[in-house]
Design a protein around this motif. Structure first.
Motif, PDB file in Angstrom:
ATOM      1  N   PHE A  39      35.780  27.619  42.867  1.00 51.95           N
ATOM      2  CA  PHE A  39      34.450  27.944  42.347  1.00 51.95           C
ATOM      3  C   PHE A  39      34.293  29.408  41.945  1.00 51.95           C
ATOM      4  N   THR A  40      34.920  30.253  42.706  1.00 48.79           N
ATOM      5  CA  THR A  40      34.691  31.676  42.468  1.00 48.79           C
ATOM      6  C   THR A  40      35.024  32.087  41.033  1.00 48.79           C
ATOM      7  N   PRO A  41      36.151  31.633  40.472  1.00 46.81           N
ATOM      8  CA  PRO A  41      36.447  32.026  39.089  1.00 46.81           C
ATOM      9  C   PRO A  41      35.378  31.558  38.113  1.00 46.81           C
ATOM     10  N   LEU A  42      34.852  30.335  38.350  1.00 48.03           N
ATOM     11  CA  LEU A  42      33.815  29.797  37.466  1.00 48.03           C
ATOM     12  C   LEU A  42      32.564  30.650  37.507  1.00 48.03           C
ATOM     13  N   LEU A  43      32.210  31.066  38.722  1.00 47.53           N
ATOM     14  CA  LEU A  43      30.963  31.783  38.898  1.00 47.53           C
ATOM     15  C   LEU A  43      31.002  33.194  38.304  1.00 47.53           C
ATOM     16  N   GLY A  51      18.364  36.036  36.476  1.00 45.31           N
ATOM     17  CA  GLY A  51      17.934  35.368  37.704  1.00 45.31           C
ATOM     18  C   GLY A  51      19.020  35.304  38.747  1.00 45.31           C
ATOM     19  N   PHE A  52      20.220  35.602  38.427  1.00 45.49           N
ATOM     20  CA  PHE A  52      21.296  35.566  39.410  1.00 45.49           C
ATOM     21  C   PHE A  52      21.133  36.745  40.361  1.00 45.49           C
ATOM     22  N   PRO A  53      21.220  36.502  41.660  1.00 43.57           N
ATOM     23  CA  PRO A  53      20.998  37.602  42.608  1.00 43.57           C
ATOM     24  C   PRO A  53      22.011  38.719  42.392  1.00 43.57           C
ATOM     25  N   SER A  54      21.589  39.900  42.759  1.00 45.16           N
ATOM     26  CA  SER A  54      22.494  41.034  42.592  1.00 45.16           C
ATOM     27  C   SER A  54      23.607  40.937  43.622  1.00 45.16           C
ATOM     28  N   GLY A  55      24.662  41.623  43.380  1.00 38.65           N
ATOM     29  CA  GLY A  55      25.806  41.572  44.291  1.00 38.65           C
ATOM     30  C   GLY A  55      26.955  40.884  43.600  1.00 38.65           C
ATOM     31  N   VAL A  57      30.057  38.270  42.948  1.00 40.12           N
ATOM     32  CA  VAL A  57      30.062  36.813  43.032  1.00 40.12           C
ATOM     33  C   VAL A  57      30.400  36.338  44.441  1.00 40.12           C
ATOM     34  N   ILE A  58      31.421  36.903  45.011  1.00 39.59           N
ATOM     35  CA  ILE A  58      31.856  36.452  46.335  1.00 39.59           C
ATOM     36  C   ILE A  58      30.773  36.689  47.379  1.00 39.59           C
ATOM     37  N   GLU A  59      30.010  37.764  47.194  1.00 35.84           N
ATOM     38  CA  GLU A  59      28.945  38.068  48.150  1.00 35.84           C
ATOM     39  C   GLU A  59      27.810  37.038  48.076  1.00 35.84           C
ATOM     40  N   VAL A  60      27.571  36.547  46.875  1.00 40.19           N
ATOM     41  CA  VAL A  60      26.528  35.532  46.709  1.00 40.19           C
ATOM     42  C   VAL A  60      27.053  34.178  47.149  1.00 40.19           C
ATOM     43  N   PHE A  61      28.302  33.932  46.842  1.00 43.36           N
ATOM     44  CA  PHE A  61      28.843  32.592  46.999  1.00 43.36           C
ATOM     45  C   PHE A  61      29.324  32.280  48.417  1.00 43.36           C
ATOM     46  N   VAL A 127      37.783  38.062  52.427  1.00 45.27           N
ATOM     47  CA  VAL A 127      38.025  39.509  52.440  1.00 45.27           C
ATOM     48  C   VAL A 127      39.104  39.846  51.418  1.00 45.27           C
ATOM     49  N   GLY A 128      40.077  38.968  51.308  1.00 48.67           N
ATOM     50  CA  GLY A 128      41.123  39.140  50.308  1.00 48.67           C
ATOM     51  C   GLY A 128      40.587  39.095  48.887  1.00 48.67           C
ATOM     52  N   PHE A 129      39.459  38.356  48.680  1.00 49.26           N
ATOM     53  CA  PHE A 129      38.840  38.265  47.355  1.00 49.26           C
ATOM     54  C   PHE A 129      37.859  39.420  47.127  1.00 49.26           C
ATOM     55  N   GLY A 130      37.744  40.303  48.092  1.00 45.92           N
ATOM     56  CA  GLY A 130      36.882  41.464  47.916  1.00 45.92           C
ATOM     57  C   GLY A 130      35.556  41.400  48.657  1.00 45.92           C
ATOM     58  N   PHE A 131      35.450  40.501  49.651  1.00 45.38           N
ATOM     59  CA  PHE A 131      34.219  40.385  50.421  1.00 45.38           C
ATOM     60  C   PHE A 131      34.145  41.514  51.444  1.00 45.38           C
ATOM     61  N   ARG A 132      32.974  42.202  51.486  1.00 46.98           N
ATOM     62  CA  ARG A 132      32.827  43.283  52.458  1.00 46.98           C
ATOM     63  C   ARG A 132      32.131  42.762  53.705  1.00 46.98           C
ATOM     64  N   VAL A 133      32.735  42.968  54.863  1.00 44.10           N
ATOM     65  CA  VAL A 133      32.225  42.408  56.123  1.00 44.10           C
ATOM     66  C   VAL A 133      31.194  43.330  56.760  1.00 44.10           C
TER      67      VAL A 133
END
Ligand SMILES: Nc1ncnc2c1ncn2[C@@H]1O[C@H](COP(=O)(O)OP(=O)(O)OP(=O)(O)O)[C@@H](O)[C@H]1O
Ligand SMILES: [Mg+2]
Lengths: 253, 345
Positions: A39-43, A51-55, A57-61, A127-133
């Motif tokens: 899904f992530t590549p699609l998003l 209307g898409f929330p800021s942040g 993709v990975i942070e939203v998804f 985290v590997g996709f760039g998600f900040r914890v």
């Protein structure tokens, strides 16, 4: 404290049973990973839509995926209940003096524990996709996820006990799941939808979780979305647990 | 602390008046189904004495399991009263559960766990300590000939091995009263005999046993007292001997020589005999129910001679429990109930 002892015994039993089922473990791990990978590549392309929330993709998804996992792991509980009902295991437990609440909650807690393990793996991959914890945020999120999963699991178990056969149970659960999923903004934010959708979403417990999960994952704890989620999920969870225990106590003819 | 400790009515009195450990009065249960209301149990009153093996006999759908499920707290009582081990079932189900063991018709062992794990969990759910329960499980597996499979998953057990485990699960906590729903279904004769042996042994240690069965021999050989049920009602109750004495008449068993047409000629001719009340056949073996075997026999033999049917052997037999059922209901236990379901709209 007999109640706690019973819970521990039944928790052990269900956990052992799950660990002995390699297919189940494999599916449990691969589903969220597939979501992330497919899904992530699609998003990525959608994130520029109005209307898409800021942040990122990975942070939203990712919070959405975790919420979805909690929802799915909870609502699928009833399938094993049906199986155990038909094999006579539940009846055998009901004849023992074990606490009725323990018979209900033992497997639910076991499922929750498994879910938390999967969640941790998913977060690690993300985290590997760039998600900040944001550690504290994620801990509070874990609490909310547990509440929703328990709520759904208790509901699903009780529904299974009442319907007793797999086809009517599946029909009811699917019928309930679909609108809940569509109106929760799990895969796509509900803020992209028309007004009526946004209004309807406010009757959906999963919606509150998804909203709160986005805020918590980004590290903001003191938002309206977070306290609203607790305000909705805590009483709902208590109510459904009470009802499900009652169903267990009464006839499972 | 239980309710009893606080001086509430404990229901400990009802059952003891009659010295019965299981006592029901006008027990009833009906189910609402799509087809209407099914009256599964319609006014059953039983008294089972402490230390008895009480057998519950009846065709499919008679209401045996439903009665058992009410007595074991699994189903709410539909009407009437029941006390088990001196405790009112409707009012204090939790106290009843502590005192009983139940082996359901379905079994209910956990497929993914081993036999030993099943037994230990069951014992611990009844409050036993791990060490005590482990020893007890070991002993039971030995008695029920399960030691060899103790650490195999139940999924791999044969039907008979599984049934023995089910029985072990019902007695791991040494209950006062044991309910067995068709315990010997699926057991070979050897294991059935072992089970009987074990059930008798339990009784000699003071356990009261309440069992259902379809096997007439089982009821006859094992039970101190039996009750025959049909359509949710008690047809007759007593010791096997008493019941059989109630059936007047004997049965004559004739084995015909297997010649074409012999069976037809014999049944036609015998059907006209005034002595014959009922006749059933199994291949070339005929079973005739007659008033008095010694009077009827010569007449029957003359009749067969007249239609030129040769016989291989003749025997007179005393009434069986099946005859008891037949005499009371006009049907045989062996064919009653098949595909029948009573529905009242
Ligand atoms: N949960 C239920 N809902 C509706 N009807 C039921 C239910 N349980 C039992 N019945 C009906 O009640 C009647 C008695 O059933 P029960 O299981 O007590 O018979 P049984 O004597 O144990 O028969 P069997 O020898 O086949 O085990 C049957 O007609 C059955 O269809
Ligand atoms: Mg039955």
């Amino acid at each position: 404290m007999k109640g706690l002892r019973d819970i521990a015994l039944l928790f052990q039993r269900y956990t052992l049973q799950m660990l002995r089922n390699p297919v189940w473990l494999f599916v449990g791990f691969s589903t969220p990973v597939l979501y992330l990978a497919l899904f992530t590549p699609l998003l990525k392309n959608l994130s520029h839509a109005p209307g898409f929330p800021s942040g990122s993709v990975i942070e939203v998804f990712l919070p959405g995926i975790l919420s979805l996992l909690a929802f799915a792991s909870g609502s699928s509980m009833g399938f094993s209940t049906i199986f155990e009902l038909q094999s006579g295991v539940i009846e055998r437990f009901r004849v023992t003096p074990a606490s009725r609440f323990a018979i209900l909650i033992g497997p639910i807690l076991s499922g929750l524990t498994m879910m938390m393990v999967f969640d941790a793996v998913v977060v690690a991959i993300a985290v590997g996709f760039g998600f900040r914890v944001h550690f504290v945020g994620l801990l509070v999120l874990a609490l909310l996820l547990a509440l929703l999963a328990t709520l759904m699991a208790a509901f699903s178990t009780a529904t299974a006990l009442l319907t007793k056969d797999i086809s009517s149970f599946a029909a009811i659960i699917n019928g309930i799941n679909l609108p809940i999923l569509l109106l929760a903004g799990v895969l796509l934010p509900i803020s992209l939808g028309p007004l009526w959708m946004r209004v309807l979403a406010h009757f959906n417990p999963l919606y509150y979780l998804v909203q709160a999960s986005r805020s918590l994952a980004s590290g903001s704890l003191a938002t309206a979305a977070v306290w609203q989620a607790f305000a909705v999920l805590v009483p709902m969870c208590a109510l459904v647990l009470w009802w499900a225990t009652r169903v267990f106590r009464k006839a499972v003819a | 602390m239980t309710l009893g400790d606080q001086g509430f009515d404990t229901g400990f009195d009802t059952g003891f008046d009659t010295g019965a450990i299981i006592s029901t009065r006008d027990l009833r249960k009906s189910f609402t189904t799509k087809g209407g209301e099914v009256e599964a149990v319609r006014g059953v009153s039983i008294d089972v004495a402490r230390g008895e093996i009480f057998g519950f006999l009846g065709p499919n759908g008679a209401g045996k399991t439903t009665t058992l499920r009410m007595l074991t707290t699994l189903l709410p009582i539909g009407g009437g009263t029941a006390t088990v081990a001196g405790v009112d079932v409707a009012r204090r189900p939790q106290e009843v559960r502590k005192r009983i063991g139940y082996v359901s018709q379905l079994g209910g062992a956990d497929d993914l766990a081993t036999g030993r794990e099943n037994l230990i969990l069951q014992g611990r759910l009844y409050g036993g300590e791990r060490s005590t329960v482990t020893r007890r499980a070991e002993l039971l597996m030995e008695i029920l000939d399960l030691t060899e499979f103790a650490d195999r998953r139940v999924r791999t057990y044969s039907g008979g091995q599984r049934r023995r485990l089910d029985v072990a699960l019902g007695i791991v906590h040494e209950p006062e009263v044991l309910f067995l729903d068709e315990p010997s279904t699926g057991l070979d004769p050897q294991n059935r005999a072992n089970l009987w042996e074990h059930v008798r042994n339990l009784r000699s240690h003071g356990t009261t046993i309440f069992l259902t069965t379809h096997y007439l021999e089982e009821a006859d050989a094992l039970c101190d007292r039996i009750m025959i049920m049909d359509h949710g009602r008690i047809v007759v109750e007593g010791t096997p001997r008493e019941l059989k004495q109630q059936v007047e008449g004997d049965s004559v068993i004739l084995s015909l020589h297997e010649v074409d047409g012999a069976l037809e000629r014999a049944t036609t001719a015998l059907g006209l005999e005034p002595h014959v009340r009922k006749m059933t056949s199994d291949g070339f073996d005929l079973r005739l129910y007659v008033e008095d075997g010694s009077v009827a026999l010569p007449a029957l033999l003359r009749t067969l001679d007249a239609v030129e049917v040769a016989i291989r052997s003749v025997s007179l037999s005393e009434p069986t429990l099946d005859d008891v059922f037949l005499a009371r209901t006009g049907r045989s236990l062996r064919d009653a109930g098949a595909g029948r379901q009573e529905v009242r709209a």
